[in-house]
Design an enzyme around this catalytic site. Structure first.
Site, PDB file in Angstrom:
ATOM      1  N   HIS A   1      -3.975 -63.553  36.730  1.00 43.40           N
ATOM      2  CA  HIS A   1      -2.647 -63.661  36.080  1.00 43.40           C
ATOM      3  C   HIS A   1      -1.637 -64.389  36.981  1.00 43.40           C
ATOM      4  CE1 HIS A   1      -4.195 -60.524  33.314  1.00 43.40           C
ATOM      5  NE2 HIS A   1      -4.701 -60.017  34.433  1.00 43.40           N
TER       6      HIS A   1
ATOM      7  N   SER B   1      10.397 -89.814  45.559  1.00 40.93           N
ATOM      8  CA  SER B   1      11.338 -89.933  44.453  1.00 40.93           C
ATOM      9  C   SER B   1      12.360 -90.992  44.833  1.00 40.93           C
ATOM     10  CB  SER B   1      12.024 -88.590  44.241  1.00 40.93           C
ATOM     11  OG  SER B   1      13.289 -88.781  43.642  1.00 40.93           O
TER      12      SER B   1
ATOM     13  N   LYS C   1      11.565 -85.551  48.465  1.00 37.31           N
ATOM     14  CA  LYS C   1      10.420 -85.304  47.593  1.00 37.31           C
ATOM     15  C   LYS C   1       9.123 -85.965  48.054  1.00 37.31           C
ATOM     16  CE  LYS C   1      10.304 -83.415  44.072  1.00 37.31           C
ATOM     17  NZ  LYS C   1      10.815 -83.725  42.741  1.00 37.31           N
TER      18      LYS C   1
ATOM     19  N   GLU D   1      -1.243 -84.621  39.161  1.00 35.42           N
ATOM     20  CA  GLU D   1      -0.457 -84.593  37.918  1.00 35.42           C
ATOM     21  C   GLU D   1      -1.007 -85.580  36.888  1.00 35.42           C
ATOM     22  OE1 GLU D   1       4.109 -83.720  38.746  1.00 35.42           O
ATOM     23  OE2 GLU D   1       3.299 -85.188  40.114  1.00 35.42           O
TER      24      GLU D   1
END
Ligand code: ARG
Length: 502
Positions: free
Chosen positions: A200, A321, A327, A334
């Site tokens: 979970h 970024s 970043k 992704e």
């Protein structure tokens, strides 16, 4: 009449001259996964099937029905199939040996021209088969026109796709093996590295990082086996089925199958030209691989977040970024997670393509190629990126250890300890629940509590309890095949290496 021998010596119509002139012009390289420009010239190139037609094809219809802009990537397999077909025609006496030699030499030359970017594809010639056949006839004359004896584009395309897919499955399997090898090496290196295991997405029990890597290995092992199994059904020869019913010539499909390395010829000609279940099955296997890669990707994305910070990805596999200087984004995982959707989409496209088709071949089947090609490209690219990246993923041991402690991951070990001391498991569960509640309240792990505190929950607890409460003690106790104990992980690494060699 298209490029017959006599035609080459006669004055040619303007369209033919145009066609010949473009052949000598340099087109871009044609590799398996690159697309060369297609000539959509306003010519009225005579169709190889034009005999019963009284007007030339509408230009839009011509472009709409053509497949050359994507099926050109099958050129090597189309030529390979044609060479084998020609040899079979020679072997059975259907064609003269002299013609067979001309055909094979002509096909070899065309293959070299395509590879050198010297053959410009013609929309007017519709597909890869007719583009190559027209070029062959133009090059070698009448013998070129005999190549199509006893076959049809229907069995030809089914053969091309199977030859192509068989090769692609080889490449994909190789990339899966490369990724599995990286995982086994990482598992061996990190067999003792402790991390929290999750259910979970809540900390559950301590595990070893090596154990986690081997879970991914197992999923890929099944993927690999699935593809090998699929290969058995791909590796059957449709050639000989001709349009649908077989052919009146005394062909020898078993011989063609041997030449092309197929296990056997198809048993039923209608089935051979019409079904694409092998492509659907492959796409389903590919969808499962992508589903697995997407899960791995998701874990890497979570693990590289500042909140988890479990692993470091090398800079060269990440991007920044343009606005936020701090970043470092896990783009590869992704993108792989994102690309999974298109492979699922292609599976549905192929299933839907087939569901309404009566036997045997229908033009619908031309729509099988683009989804299949894109599935292969997406899968190969995703596997390659993963296999290149994994050897450089660095686990952050201290961070993972701290997370395992914070999450009371040894609570089950305390319950098991109490069971060993004679408590029924349900009562033990209750006792440990209370101890955890105190831990949450006082921000202390179970292993940080005094013996006295622990005994206040149950007087069967003695000093030996601390061996069960440490992270090392917890993982070492799961010492059975498939368990997370470092010794077991090393055993699984040895077993995995054997699988990789099989
Ligand atoms: N381009 C066609 C395909 O991809 C080749 C077979 C065409 N056969 C035909 N009779 N139109 O399926």
């Amino acid at each position: 009449m298209l490029f017959a021998e006599e035609e080459l010596t006669r004055p040619r119509p303007a369209a033919t001259i145009f066609y010949l002139s473009v052949l000598t012009r340099q087109a871009s390289m044609t590799k398996d996964n690159t697309i060369s420009p297609v000539k959509s010239d306003p010519s009225s190139t005579t169709k190889p099937w034009g005999g019963r037609f009284s007007e030339s094809t509408d230009k839009f219809v011509e472009a709409f029905t053509a497949s050359i802009h994507f099926d050109q990537r099958l050129y090597r397999h189309d030529i390979e199939g044609s060479r084998a077909h020609a040899r079979m025609l020679g072997q059975t006496g259907i064609l003269e040996a002299e013609d067979v030699i001309k055909i094979i030499n002509g096909l070899d030359a065309i293959e070299r021209q395509i590879e050198a970017g010297e053959l410009e594809w013609q929309v007017a010639l519709e597909d890869i088969h007719m583009n190559i056949e027209a070029r062959l006839t133009e090059t070698i004359g009448l013998a070129g026109k005999r190549l199509h004896t006893g076959r049809s584009r229907n069995d030809q395309i089914a053969t091309d796709i199977r030859l192509w897919l068989r090769e692609q499955i080889g490449g994909i399997s190789h990339e899966i093996r490369r990724l599995q090898t990286a995982l086994v090496e990482l598992a061996e290196r990190e067999a003792h590295t402790i991390m929290p295991g999750f259910t979970h997405l809540q900390v559950a029990q301590p595990i070893t990082f090596g154990h986690h890597m081997l879970a991914w290995f197992e999923m890929l092992q099944r993927d690999h086996e699935r593809l090998q199994d699929c290969l058995k059904r791909v590796n059957v020869l449709p050639l000989g089925a001709a349009a649908l019913a077989g052919t009146t010539y005394p062909i020898d499909p078993a011989y063609t199958a041997t030449l092309l390395g197929f296990a056997r010829p198809a048993r039923n000609s209608l089935d051979a030209v019409s079904d694409r279940d092998f492509a659907i099955e492959f796409n389903a296997a590919a969808a499962l691989v992508m589903m697995h890669l997407s899960r791995f990707a998701e874990e890497l994305i979570i693990w590289t977040s500042a909140q988890f910070d479990f692993v470091r990805l090398p800079d060269r596999f990440c991007t920044g970024s343009s606005i936020m200087p701090q970043k470092k984004n896990p783009d590869i995982p992704e993108l792989i997670r994102g690309k999974t959707g298109r492979v699922y989409g292609h599976l549905i496209a192929l299933l839907t393509l087939m569901k309404g088709q009566p036997l045997a071949y229908n033009k619908d089947n031309q729509e099988d190629k683009e989804p299949l090609f894109d599935t292969v490209d997406t899968l190969l690219g995703s596997l390659r990126a993963f296999a290149d990246m994994m050897p450089h993923v660095q686990p952050k041991k201290e961070r993972m250890r701290a997370a395992a402690i914070q999450g009371f991951s040894t609570a089950t070990d305390l319950a098991d300890y109490l069971v060993r001391k004679g408590l029924p498991f349900r009562d033990a569960h209750e006792v440990v629940g209370k101890a955890v509640a105190l831990g949450v309240q006082s921000e202390r792990d179970l292993s940080e509590m005094s013996l006295e505190t622990l005994r206040s929950f149950s007087d069967v607890i003695e000093a030996d309890v601390f061996a069960s409460l440490t992270l090392e003690g917890s993982v070492a106790a799961r010492h059975h095949p498939g368990g997370t104990a470092p010794e077991q992980v090393l055993q699984q690494v040895a077993d995995a290496r054997k699988l990789l060699q099989s």
